[in-house]
Each structure stands twice: as structure tokens, then as C-alpha cells.
Write a protein that holds these residues in place. Structure first.
Motif, mmCIF file in Angstrom:
data_model
loop_
_atom_site.group_PDB
_atom_site.id
_atom_site.type_symbol
_atom_site.label_atom_id
_atom_site.label_comp_id
_atom_site.label_asym_id
_atom_site.label_seq_id
_atom_site.Cartn_x
_atom_site.Cartn_y
_atom_site.Cartn_z
ATOM 1 N N ASP A 112 3.519 3.797 -7.104
ATOM 2 C CA ASP A 112 3.747 3.980 -5.674
ATOM 3 C C ASP A 112 2.432 4.061 -4.903
ATOM 4 O O ASP A 112 2.342 3.583 -3.769
ATOM 5 C CB ASP A 112 4.571 5.241 -5.414
ATOM 6 C CG ASP A 112 6.059 5.042 -5.641
ATOM 7 O OD1 ASP A 112 6.487 3.888 -5.904
ATOM 8 O OD2 ASP A 112 6.800 6.036 -5.558
ATOM 9 N N ALA A 113 1.414 4.659 -5.500
ATOM 10 C CA ALA A 113 0.111 4.756 -4.838
ATOM 11 C C ALA A 113 -0.461 3.359 -4.585
ATOM 12 O O ALA A 113 -1.033 3.093 -3.515
ATOM 13 C CB ALA A 113 -0.856 5.599 -5.666
ATOM 14 N N ILE A 114 -0.298 2.464 -5.545
ATOM 15 C CA ILE A 114 -0.785 1.087 -5.353
ATOM 16 C C ILE A 114 0.056 0.375 -4.309
ATOM 17 O O ILE A 114 -0.476 -0.298 -3.423
ATOM 18 C CB ILE A 114 -0.808 0.328 -6.691
ATOM 19 C CG1 ILE A 114 -1.876 0.938 -7.600
ATOM 20 C CG2 ILE A 114 -1.054 -1.166 -6.467
ATOM 21 C CD1 ILE A 114 -1.893 0.407 -9.007
ATOM 22 N N ALA A 115 1.378 0.518 -4.389
ATOM 23 C CA ALA A 115 2.252 -0.117 -3.397
ATOM 24 C C ALA A 115 1.913 0.360 -1.986
ATOM 25 O O ALA A 115 1.834 -0.435 -1.050
ATOM 26 C CB ALA A 115 3.720 0.171 -3.732
ATOM 27 N N LYS A 116 1.677 1.642 -1.843
ATOM 28 C CA LYS A 116 1.336 2.197 -0.531
ATOM 29 C C LYS A 116 -0.015 1.674 -0.059
ATOM 30 O O LYS A 116 -0.190 1.360 1.126
ATOM 31 C CB LYS A 116 1.331 3.720 -0.551
ATOM 32 C CG LYS A 116 1.094 4.309 0.838
ATOM 33 C CD LYS A 116 1.242 5.797 0.863
ATOM 34 C CE LYS A 116 1.077 6.409 2.230
ATOM 35 N NZ LYS A 116 0.282 5.720 3.217
ATOM 36 N N SER A 117 -0.966 1.547 -0.971
ATOM 37 C CA SER A 117 -2.283 1.044 -0.556
ATOM 38 C C SER A 117 -2.193 -0.414 -0.095
ATOM 39 O O SER A 117 -2.876 -0.804 0.849
ATOM 40 C CB SER A 117 -3.315 1.213 -1.669
ATOM 41 O OG SER A 117 -3.088 0.310 -2.721
ATOM 42 N N ILE A 118 -1.345 -1.206 -0.741
ATOM 43 C CA ILE A 118 -1.135 -2.592 -0.301
ATOM 44 C C ILE A 118 -0.516 -2.597 1.086
ATOM 45 O O ILE A 118 -0.967 -3.321 1.981
ATOM 46 C CB ILE A 118 -0.243 -3.355 -1.309
ATOM 47 C CG1 ILE A 118 -0.968 -3.520 -2.646
ATOM 48 C CG2 ILE A 118 0.175 -4.717 -0.739
ATOM 49 C CD1 ILE A 118 -0.070 -3.993 -3.787
ATOM 50 N N ALA A 119 0.527 -1.789 1.276
ATOM 51 C CA ALA A 119 1.184 -1.719 2.586
ATOM 52 C C ALA A 119 0.214 -1.270 3.668
ATOM 53 O O ALA A 119 0.169 -1.865 4.755
ATOM 54 C CB ALA A 119 2.378 -0.766 2.503
ATOM 55 N N ASP A 120 -0.576 -0.253 3.373
ATOM 56 C CA ASP A 120 -1.545 0.246 4.355
ATOM 57 C C ASP A 120 -2.575 -0.818 4.709
ATOM 58 O O ASP A 120 -2.937 -0.988 5.885
ATOM 59 C CB ASP A 120 -2.248 1.502 3.837
ATOM 60 C CG ASP A 120 -1.344 2.722 3.773
ATOM 61 O OD1 ASP A 120 -0.226 2.689 4.342
ATOM 62 O OD2 ASP A 120 -1.748 3.710 3.118
ATOM 63 N N GLU A 121 -3.054 -1.532 3.693
ATOM 64 C CA GLU A 121 -4.046 -2.590 3.924
ATOM 65 C C GLU A 121 -3.484 -3.664 4.851
ATOM 66 O O GLU A 121 -4.144 -4.083 5.805
ATOM 67 C CB GLU A 121 -4.464 -3.213 2.590
ATOM 68 C CG GLU A 121 -5.413 -4.377 2.706
ATOM 69 C CD GLU A 121 -5.740 -5.022 1.372
ATOM 70 O OE1 GLU A 121 -6.105 -6.208 1.376
ATOM 71 O OE2 GLU A 121 -5.624 -4.352 0.326
ATOM 72 N N VAL A 122 -2.272 -4.108 4.578
ATOM 73 C CA VAL A 122 -1.662 -5.166 5.380
ATOM 74 C C VAL A 122 -1.352 -4.675 6.790
ATOM 75 O O VAL A 122 -1.676 -5.341 7.781
ATOM 76 C CB VAL A 122 -0.380 -5.704 4.693
ATOM 77 C CG1 VAL A 122 0.407 -6.614 5.616
ATOM 78 C CG2 VAL A 122 -0.741 -6.429 3.399
ATOM 79 N N GLY B 284 9.371 -4.950 -3.289
ATOM 80 C CA GLY B 284 10.275 -4.082 -2.543
ATOM 81 C C GLY B 284 9.657 -2.736 -2.235
ATOM 82 O O GLY B 284 9.836 -2.183 -1.148
ATOM 83 N N ARG B 285 8.923 -2.205 -3.202
ATOM 84 C CA ARG B 285 8.279 -0.907 -2.970
ATOM 85 C C ARG B 285 7.232 -1.025 -1.870
ATOM 86 O O ARG B 285 7.109 -0.144 -1.013
ATOM 87 C CB ARG B 285 7.653 -0.404 -4.283
ATOM 88 C CG ARG B 285 7.438 1.068 -4.275
ATOM 89 C CD ARG B 285 8.774 1.823 -4.188
ATOM 90 N NE ARG B 285 8.506 3.241 -4.073
ATOM 91 C CZ ARG B 285 8.817 3.973 -2.990
ATOM 92 N NH1 ARG B 285 9.420 3.438 -1.966
ATOM 93 N NH2 ARG B 285 8.520 5.243 -2.963
ATOM 94 N N VAL B 286 6.494 -2.127 -1.852
ATOM 95 C CA VAL B 286 5.528 -2.370 -0.777
ATOM 96 C C VAL B 286 6.262 -2.475 0.558
ATOM 97 O O VAL B 286 5.845 -1.883 1.559
ATOM 98 C CB VAL B 286 4.688 -3.636 -1.064
ATOM 99 C CG1 VAL B 286 3.818 -3.994 0.131
ATOM 100 C CG2 VAL B 286 3.839 -3.448 -2.316
ATOM 101 N N LEU B 287 7.366 -3.209 0.580
ATOM 102 C CA LEU B 287 8.147 -3.350 1.817
ATOM 103 C C LEU B 287 8.647 -2.002 2.318
ATOM 104 O O LEU B 287 8.687 -1.766 3.528
ATOM 105 C CB LEU B 287 9.322 -4.299 1.604
ATOM 106 C CG LEU B 287 8.974 -5.767 1.409
ATOM 107 C CD1 LEU B 287 10.223 -6.561 1.033
ATOM 108 C CD2 LEU B 287 8.295 -6.359 2.635
ATOM 109 N N ASP B 288 9.037 -1.128 1.395
ATOM 110 C CA ASP B 288 9.447 0.220 1.798
ATOM 111 C C ASP B 288 8.340 0.908 2.583
ATOM 112 O O ASP B 288 8.574 1.471 3.651
ATOM 113 C CB ASP B 288 9.766 1.092 0.578
ATOM 114 C CG ASP B 288 11.074 0.752 -0.095
ATOM 115 O OD1 ASP B 288 11.941 0.105 0.538
ATOM 116 O OD2 ASP B 288 11.231 1.141 -1.261
ATOM 117 N N PHE B 289 7.132 0.846 2.049
ATOM 118 C CA PHE B 289 6.005 1.504 2.705
ATOM 119 C C PHE B 289 5.608 0.800 4.009
ATOM 120 O O PHE B 289 5.004 1.414 4.883
ATOM 121 C CB PHE B 289 4.805 1.613 1.763
ATOM 122 C CG PHE B 289 4.997 2.624 0.674
ATOM 123 C CD1 PHE B 289 5.113 3.974 0.960
ATOM 124 C CD2 PHE B 289 5.059 2.226 -0.659
ATOM 125 C CE1 PHE B 289 5.293 4.918 -0.045
ATOM 126 C CE2 PHE B 289 5.238 3.167 -1.676
ATOM 127 C CZ PHE B 289 5.356 4.510 -1.363
#
Length: 161
Positions: free
Chosen positions: A41-51, A110-115
Motif C-alpha cells: 500500500d505504501a508503494i501504491a500510495k506513493s505512485i498515486a501521490d506522484e501522479v 486498483g490499489r493505486v486508483l483507490d489512492f
């Protein structure tokens, strides 16, 4: 019983043009610990934050494509197929353990999309068939297939795999 009624009510609320958005997705299954899920989740959130922090992306499609490219780059470094812990079908497999299938790629995306704040549908979830995502972007139906290398696919309309 109350939980079932709540989930069904959410599915009705989030119904869009013939398909429903599930209120919750099963990303990790029973073989992933809470600590492992938190790592992924930490990686997914970092991707979402970056984008989401990149002002060059002004449309949903641009944001989703950018995220799909990053998730696909993680998947390109993975081994395809089964591992004894079944990590391959989760974001943990894609982001941490280096094992993936299209199911794991879709769950990671999907986890990235959630974030990022997007609602979506996991197409063919838990089936022995290719899997991808449908969602609404910029007011239009669209799709994401993070399992297509290189770069993933994202666009408007229906996905024809």
C-alpha cells in the motif's frame, strides 16, 4: 446482515451505465499479512501521490495513463505465474515479491486508483480469464489494462481484449 445490506446499498449508489462499482475489493487474500499489505500500500500510495501532484496531467485519462505506466514498469520486472504463497495475484506480488499475473497487475493498479480517488470495476475478477479495469474518466467510460507491456493501456470506450 447489516454489512451485506450496506454493501448492496453502496453498489446501487455507485451503479453506472450497466455495471456496478463494488464497495470494497479483495486485494490481498488470506496469504498476505497486514505488514505485507502495508508495504504494498505504501508503494501504491506513493505512485498515486506522484501522479496526482504532477500539474502536467490535467485530465483523468492523462493521470490514469501515467499511473498505468508506472504499475506496468513494476510488473515488467516480475516473474509471471504461480508462487507457493499466491503473491502473484496481489499488489504485494507486483510491488514487493516480484511475482505477477494479470490478476495481480489489476489489483495493484486498483490499489493505486483507490489512492487517486477513482471508482472502478475489476473485470473477470477471480476467473481463469484475462482481467482488466473499467472506470469512468472525464465523464466517459474507459479502461485500463496494466498487463500490456510496455506501458500498459488506458483509453476511452470499451476494451476489446
Amino acid at each position: 446482515m447489516q454489512k451485506l445490506v450496506f454493501v448492496l446499498a453502496l453498489m446501487v449508489v455507485f451503479s453506472f451505465n450497466g455495471f456496478s462499482v463494488a464497495a470494497a475489493h479483495d486485494y490481498y487474500g488470506s496469504t498476505i499479512t497486514a505488514e505485507q499489505a502495508a508495504q504494498a500500500d505504501a508503494i501504491a500510495k506513493s505512485i498515486a501521490d506522484e501522479v496526482m501532484s504532477n500539474s502536467a496531467y490535467t485530465t483523468d485519462l492523462q493521470k490514469v495513463r501515467a499511473a498505468a505506466e508506472i504499475v506496468t514498469a513494476y510488473g515488467a520486472k516480475c516473474r509471471y505465474g504461480n508462487d507457493e504463497n499466491k503473491y502473484y495475484r496481489s499488489p504485494y506480488g507486483v510491488f514487493i515479491s516480484g511475482n505477477m499475473t494479470c490478476a495481480g497487475m489489476v489489483r495493484a493498479m486498483g490499489r493505486v486508483l483507490d489512492f487517486m480517488g477513482y471508482e472502478y470495476v475489476h473485470v473477470n475478477e477471480n476467473e481463469w480469464s484475462h482481467q482488466w479495469i473499467t472506470l469512468y474518466m472525464d465523464g466517459k467510460q474507459g479502461y485500463i489494462d496494466p498487463s500490456v507491456f510496455p506501458g500498459g493501456l488506458a483509453g476511452y470506450g470499451e476494451y476489446r481484449y
